[in-house]
Write a protein that holds these residues in place. Sequence first.
Motif, PDB file in Angstrom:
ATOM      1  N   SER A 154       0.855  -1.187   0.000  1.00 16.45           N
ATOM      2  CA  SER A 154       0.000   0.000   0.000  1.00 16.45           C
ATOM      3  C   SER A 154       0.889   1.234   0.000  1.00 16.45           C
ATOM      4  CB  SER A 154      -0.888   0.018   1.249  1.00 16.45           C
ATOM      5  OG  SER A 154      -0.134   0.394   2.399  1.00 16.45           O
ATOM      6  N   ALA A 155       0.280   2.411  -0.038  1.00 11.61           N
ATOM      7  CA  ALA A 155       1.037   3.640   0.164  1.00 11.61           C
ATOM      8  C   ALA A 155       1.706   3.567   1.540  1.00 11.61           C
ATOM      9  CB  ALA A 155       0.106   4.845   0.084  1.00 11.61           C
ATOM     10  N   SER A 156       2.858   4.212   1.683  1.00  9.84           N
ATOM     11  CA  SER A 156       3.615   4.121   2.929  1.00  9.84           C
ATOM     12  C   SER A 156       2.832   4.670   4.111  1.00  9.84           C
ATOM     13  CB  SER A 156       4.943   4.866   2.786  1.00  9.84           C
ATOM     14  OG  SER A 156       5.737   4.265   1.794  1.00  9.84           O
ATOM     15  N   GLN A 157       2.048   5.702   3.885  1.00  8.06           N
ATOM     16  CA  GLN A 157       1.263   6.305   4.960  1.00  8.06           C
ATOM     17  C   GLN A 157       0.028   5.471   5.283  1.00  8.06           C
ATOM     18  OE1 GLN A 157       0.882  10.516   4.353  1.00  8.06           O
ATOM     19  NE2 GLN A 157      -0.512  10.818   6.072  1.00  8.06           N
ATOM     20  N   GLY A 158      -0.300   4.531   4.400  1.00 10.12           N
ATOM     21  CA  GLY A 158      -1.458   3.676   4.595  1.00 10.12           C
ATOM     22  C   GLY A 158      -2.472   3.868   3.481  1.00 10.12           C
ATOM     23  N   ILE A 159      -3.376   2.904   3.330  1.00  8.41           N
ATOM     24  CA  ILE A 159      -4.416   2.972   2.302  1.00  8.41           C
ATOM     25  C   ILE A 159      -5.267   4.218   2.542  1.00  8.41           C
ATOM     26  CG2 ILE A 159      -6.445   1.802   1.367  1.00  8.41           C
ATOM     27  CD1 ILE A 159      -5.171  -0.851   2.309  1.00  8.41           C
ATOM     28  N   TYR A 185      -1.346   8.504  10.045  1.00  7.19           N
ATOM     29  CA  TYR A 185      -0.344   7.549   9.559  1.00  7.19           C
ATOM     30  C   TYR A 185      -0.689   6.179  10.125  1.00  7.19           C
ATOM     31  CZ  TYR A 185       2.654  11.398   8.012  1.00  7.19           C
ATOM     32  OH  TYR A 185       3.158  12.502   7.356  1.00  7.19           O
ATOM     33  N   LEU A 186      -0.960   5.217   9.247  1.00 10.09           N
ATOM     34  CA  LEU A 186      -1.210   3.860   9.699  1.00 10.09           C
ATOM     35  C   LEU A 186       0.126   3.212  10.057  1.00 10.09           C
ATOM     36  CD1 LEU A 186      -3.988   2.732   7.203  1.00 10.09           C
ATOM     37  CD2 LEU A 186      -4.130   4.200   9.220  1.00 10.09           C
ATOM     38  N   SER A 187       0.089   2.248  10.974  1.00  6.92           N
ATOM     39  CA  SER A 187       1.344   1.719  11.500  1.00  6.92           C
ATOM     40  C   SER A 187       1.217   0.248  11.872  1.00  6.92           C
ATOM     41  CB  SER A 187       1.764   2.526  12.740  1.00  6.92           C
ATOM     42  OG  SER A 187       0.750   2.483  13.729  1.00  6.92           O
ATOM     43  N   THR A 188       2.364  -0.352  12.132  1.00  2.99           N
ATOM     44  CA  THR A 188       2.426  -1.752  12.544  1.00  2.99           C
ATOM     45  C   THR A 188       2.178  -1.817  14.043  1.00  2.99           C
ATOM     46  OG1 THR A 188       4.077  -2.082  10.820  1.00  2.99           O
ATOM     47  CG2 THR A 188       3.819  -3.854  12.422  1.00  2.99           C
ATOM     48  N   GLY A 189       0.903  -1.711  14.423  1.00  2.00           N
ATOM     49  CA  GLY A 189       0.561  -1.546  15.832  1.00  2.00           C
ATOM     50  C   GLY A 189       0.968  -0.159  16.291  1.00  2.00           C
ATOM     51  N   ALA A 190       0.609   0.189  17.507  1.00  4.32           N
ATOM     52  CA  ALA A 190       0.993   1.506  18.035  1.00  4.32           C
ATOM     53  C   ALA A 190       2.497   1.566  18.308  1.00  4.32           C
ATOM     54  CB  ALA A 190       0.211   1.803  19.307  1.00  4.32           C
ATOM     55  N   SER A 191       3.105   0.448  18.653  1.00  2.00           N
ATOM     56  CA  SER A 191       4.523   0.441  19.041  1.00  2.00           C
ATOM     57  C   SER A 191       5.411   1.001  17.947  1.00  2.00           C
ATOM     58  CB  SER A 191       4.964  -0.979  19.391  1.00  2.00           C
ATOM     59  OG  SER A 191       4.206  -1.502  20.446  1.00  2.00           O
ATOM     60  N   ASP A 192       5.173   0.579  16.725  1.00  2.00           N
ATOM     61  CA  ASP A 192       6.003   1.020  15.612  1.00  2.00           C
ATOM     62  C   ASP A 192       5.884   2.532  15.421  1.00  2.00           C
ATOM     63  OD1 ASP A 192       7.666   0.482  13.233  1.00  2.00           O
ATOM     64  OD2 ASP A 192       5.893   1.099  12.124  1.00  2.00           O
ATOM     65  N   ALA A 193       4.685   3.063  15.576  1.00  2.00           N
ATOM     66  CA  ALA A 193       4.480   4.505  15.417  1.00  2.00           C
ATOM     67  C   ALA A 193       5.193   5.266  16.527  1.00  2.00           C
ATOM     68  CB  ALA A 193       2.984   4.819  15.425  1.00  2.00           C
ATOM     69  N   GLY A 354      -2.141  -3.907  13.681  1.00  2.00           N
ATOM     70  CA  GLY A 354      -2.782  -2.742  13.091  1.00  2.00           C
ATOM     71  C   GLY A 354      -2.778  -1.579  14.068  1.00  2.00           C
ATOM     72  N   GLY A 355      -2.546  -0.380  13.573  1.00  2.53           N
ATOM     73  CA  GLY A 355      -2.569   0.790  14.449  1.00  2.53           C
ATOM     74  C   GLY A 355      -2.488   2.065  13.637  1.00  2.53           C
ATOM     75  N   TYR A 356      -2.570   3.190  14.338  1.00  5.88           N
ATOM     76  CA  TYR A 356      -2.424   4.482  13.657  1.00  5.88           C
ATOM     77  C   TYR A 356      -1.901   5.525  14.631  1.00  5.88           C
ATOM     78  CZ  TYR A 356      -6.688   6.366  15.887  1.00  5.88           C
ATOM     79  OH  TYR A 356      -7.613   6.818  16.794  1.00  5.88           O
ATOM     80  N   MET A 357      -1.411   6.610  14.073  1.00  5.75           N
ATOM     81  CA  MET A 357      -1.110   7.809  14.852  1.00  5.75           C
ATOM     82  C   MET A 357      -1.665   9.016  14.105  1.00  5.75           C
ATOM     83  SD  MET A 357       2.978   8.335  14.282  1.00  5.75           S
ATOM     84  CE  MET A 357       3.786   8.000  12.695  1.00  5.75           C
ATOM     85  N   GLU A 358      -2.066  10.027  14.882  1.00  2.00           N
ATOM     86  CA  GLU A 358      -2.512  11.304  14.324  1.00  2.00           C
ATOM     87  C   GLU A 358      -1.560  12.380  14.812  1.00  2.00           C
ATOM     88  OE1 GLU A 358      -6.380  14.321  14.117  1.00  2.00           O
ATOM     89  OE2 GLU A 358      -6.218  12.850  15.731  1.00  2.00           O
ATOM     90  N   PRO A 381       1.553  -3.721   7.550  1.00  4.50           N
ATOM     91  CA  PRO A 381       0.883  -4.921   7.014  1.00  4.50           C
ATOM     92  C   PRO A 381      -0.526  -4.579   6.514  1.00  4.50           C
ATOM     93  CG  PRO A 381       1.937  -5.406   9.111  1.00  4.50           C
ATOM     94  CD  PRO A 381       2.028  -3.930   8.930  1.00  4.50           C
ATOM     95  N   VAL A 382      -0.805  -4.927   5.286  1.00  5.59           N
ATOM     96  CA  VAL A 382      -2.100  -4.559   4.699  1.00  5.59           C
ATOM     97  C   VAL A 382      -3.266  -5.290   5.388  1.00  5.59           C
ATOM     98  CG1 VAL A 382      -3.459  -4.503   2.557  1.00  5.59           C
ATOM     99  CG2 VAL A 382      -1.037  -3.878   2.533  1.00  5.59           C
ATOM    100  N   PRO A 383      -3.146  -6.566   5.769  1.00  3.30           N
ATOM    101  CA  PRO A 383      -4.250  -7.168   6.545  1.00  3.30           C
ATOM    102  C   PRO A 383      -4.532  -6.400   7.840  1.00  3.30           C
ATOM    103  CG  PRO A 383      -2.806  -8.880   5.705  1.00  3.30           C
ATOM    104  CD  PRO A 383      -2.116  -7.582   5.423  1.00  3.30           C
ATOM    105  N   GLY A 384      -3.483  -5.888   8.474  1.00  2.00           N
ATOM    106  CA  GLY A 384      -3.676  -5.082   9.670  1.00  2.00           C
ATOM    107  C   GLY A 384      -4.400  -3.785   9.367  1.00  2.00           C
ATOM    108  N   GLN A 385      -4.114  -3.206   8.203  1.00  2.00           N
ATOM    109  CA  GLN A 385      -4.832  -1.996   7.791  1.00  2.00           C
ATOM    110  C   GLN A 385      -6.307  -2.307   7.542  1.00  2.00           C
ATOM    111  OE1 GLN A 385      -2.906   0.642   4.877  1.00  2.00           O
ATOM    112  NE2 GLN A 385      -1.105  -0.685   4.951  1.00  2.00           N
ATOM    113  N   ALA A 386      -6.574  -3.446   6.911  1.00  2.00           N
ATOM    114  CA  ALA A 386      -7.963  -3.847   6.649  1.00  2.00           C
ATOM    115  C   ALA A 386      -8.717  -4.052   7.958  1.00  2.00           C
ATOM    116  CB  ALA A 386      -7.985  -5.128   5.809  1.00  2.00           C
TER     117      ALA A 386
END
Length: 525
Positions: A154-159, A185-193, A354-358, A381-386
Motif C-alpha cells: 500500500s502507500a507508505s502512509q497507509g491505504i 499515519y497507519l502503522s504496525t501496531g501503536a509500538s512502531d508509530a 494494526g494501528g495508527y497515529m494522528e 501490514p495490509v491485513p492489519g490496515q484492513a
Amino acid sequence: VDTLQSVSAKCIKASWYFATHTLIFCALVDCQPALWKMTENCFMHHRTKVLTIDTMNPNVKKVEYAVRGPIVQRAVQIEKELKAGAKKPFSEVIRANIGDAHAMGQRPITFFRQVLALCSYPELLEGNEFPEDAKERARRILQACGGGSIGAYSASQGIECVRQDVARYIQERDGGIPCNPDNIYLSTGASDAIVTILKLLVCGEGRNRTGVMIPIPQYPLYSAALADLGAVQIEYYLDEENCWSLDVSELRRALVAAQQHCSPRALCIINPGNPTGQVQSRQCIEDVIRFAAEEHLFLMADEVYQDNVYAEGCEFHSFKKVLFEMGPEYSDTVELVSFHSTSKCYMGECGFRGGYMEVINMDPDVKVQLTKLVSVRLCPPVPGQALLDVVVNPPRPGEPSFNTYIKRTSTLQVLAEKAWLTEEVFNTVPGITCNPVQGAMYSFPRISLPERAIQQAKEKGQAPDMFYCMKLLEETGICLVPGSGFGQREGTYHFRMTILPPTDKLKIVLEKVKQFHQSFTQQYS
C-alpha cells in the motif's frame, strides 16, 4: 643496469625458493591429509567474528523488555518440560504476563474476521455465506489495494480510504472536532508509530542530548526504545497513594532535575495507564497540556486502551479533544501525536499488528521527513490496515451485522467484572495492596517482601520482585512480570498481572497467588 641485474637475480632466487617449498608442502599434504586439516583448524581457531558482544551496537545491550524477559523465557522452558513428562506441582503454565487477549481465550469479533476472510479470499464474495455489510466493506478495501489484493503493497502512509475512515472515527469520537486524513499515519501496531516519532525527536550530544519524559511505572517499550536510540530517559513518578494519579508538580520536579544533564523535548503520557490501570481526569489532561505548552514540549499520548474504562465515575478523554476545547492558544501551538491500536480494547487482535497515529501541529518540513521515514519500511501490514478499517467503521444500526456486533459490549462488561474481582481479592491478602483497576487490562499490586527474601535476591543478583515472581512461576506455573521491569519507587515492589484470563481461571490464579504470597512470607519471615 647493475641495479636491475641485482633485482632480477633476487626475483629468480625468490621464485625458486617459493616453488620448492610449495612442492614440498603439496607433497606433505598429499601424503598427510590431516596436516592440511590441522592448518585449516588453526586458521579458523584464530579467526574472530566480525560481530561480537564487544563490537555490536552498545545501545542494543542496554535494551530491556521485561514483558518478554527472563520470567517468560523460563515459562517457555517449563512448558517444554511439562510436555516431556516432567513432574511439577501444576499441570500448565498460565501466562498472565502480557495483554494478549485471544491467547487468554477471548473470542474474536465475528464481523472483523468475516471481512478479513473476504479480503484474503475474494472468491468468497460470490457466495451467500457472509452478510452483505461485510461484503461491502471487503469490496471497498480490495478496490483500494493494488491489483485488488491485500497481498500488494500500500502507500507508505497507509491505504487512503482507511485513513479517511480513521479520520471520520476520530471526528465522531471527539464530538465533531475536524480530523484531516493527511495527518493520519497507519502503522504496525501503536509500538512502531511510537518508535518512529522518537526517532524524529532524538538528536544532540552530551547535555544537548534529547530527553524524553516517561511515567514510572511505564510500559517498557518506552525505556527500551530510548535506550536503543541513545536518548535520555526522564522519569516522573505516578502517585501510587492516589490511585496512580499524575501531578504536574512531579512533572516539573523531573524536568528541572533533567535540565542539568540533557535537553527535555518530549512528554509521554499513557492513558488509560499501563501497567497501572488509572484513567486520567479531564482536569489532569488540561494541566498536562498547559505544562507542555509552558515548557515547549512535544506531547505523545498513548491511548491504546481508550475503550477499556471500567470504574464508576471514570471517563476517557482524548488529548486531542481536550486540546481543541482549550482554545486556539493551545490547539494552534501544542505539538501532539496520539496513538491507537487494534491489539487491545474489545478487539484484542494483537497478531494483525494494526494501528495508527494522528499528528497535530507538526512542522510541515518535519512531516515530509516523517513520510520519508515510514516509506523506508514500505508500508504497514495490509491485513492489519484492513482490520483497522472495520474497527473504525463497524456495522451501523440497520445493517445485517449490527445486532451481532453490538454484543461486543459484553466483552468490556466481563473485563470490568474481572477488574473489580482482582482488586477485591488482592486486598484481602496481608502484604498485598492493589489500587482500583480503573481501565486498561492489568493490575499492578504492591507487595511487601520480608528482609530475608530481599537479601537472598541480592545474593542471587536479582531484583527482589524478580526473585518473587520466579519462585511463583516455579511453584505455581503462574507467569507474571516483576514491577522492576516497569520502574517503581526505590524500596517498593510490585508485579503486573493481566485481568484477561477467563473468569474461572482468573479465580484460580488469584487464589494461587494468595496462597503463594502467604507461604513465601512465612518462609522468609
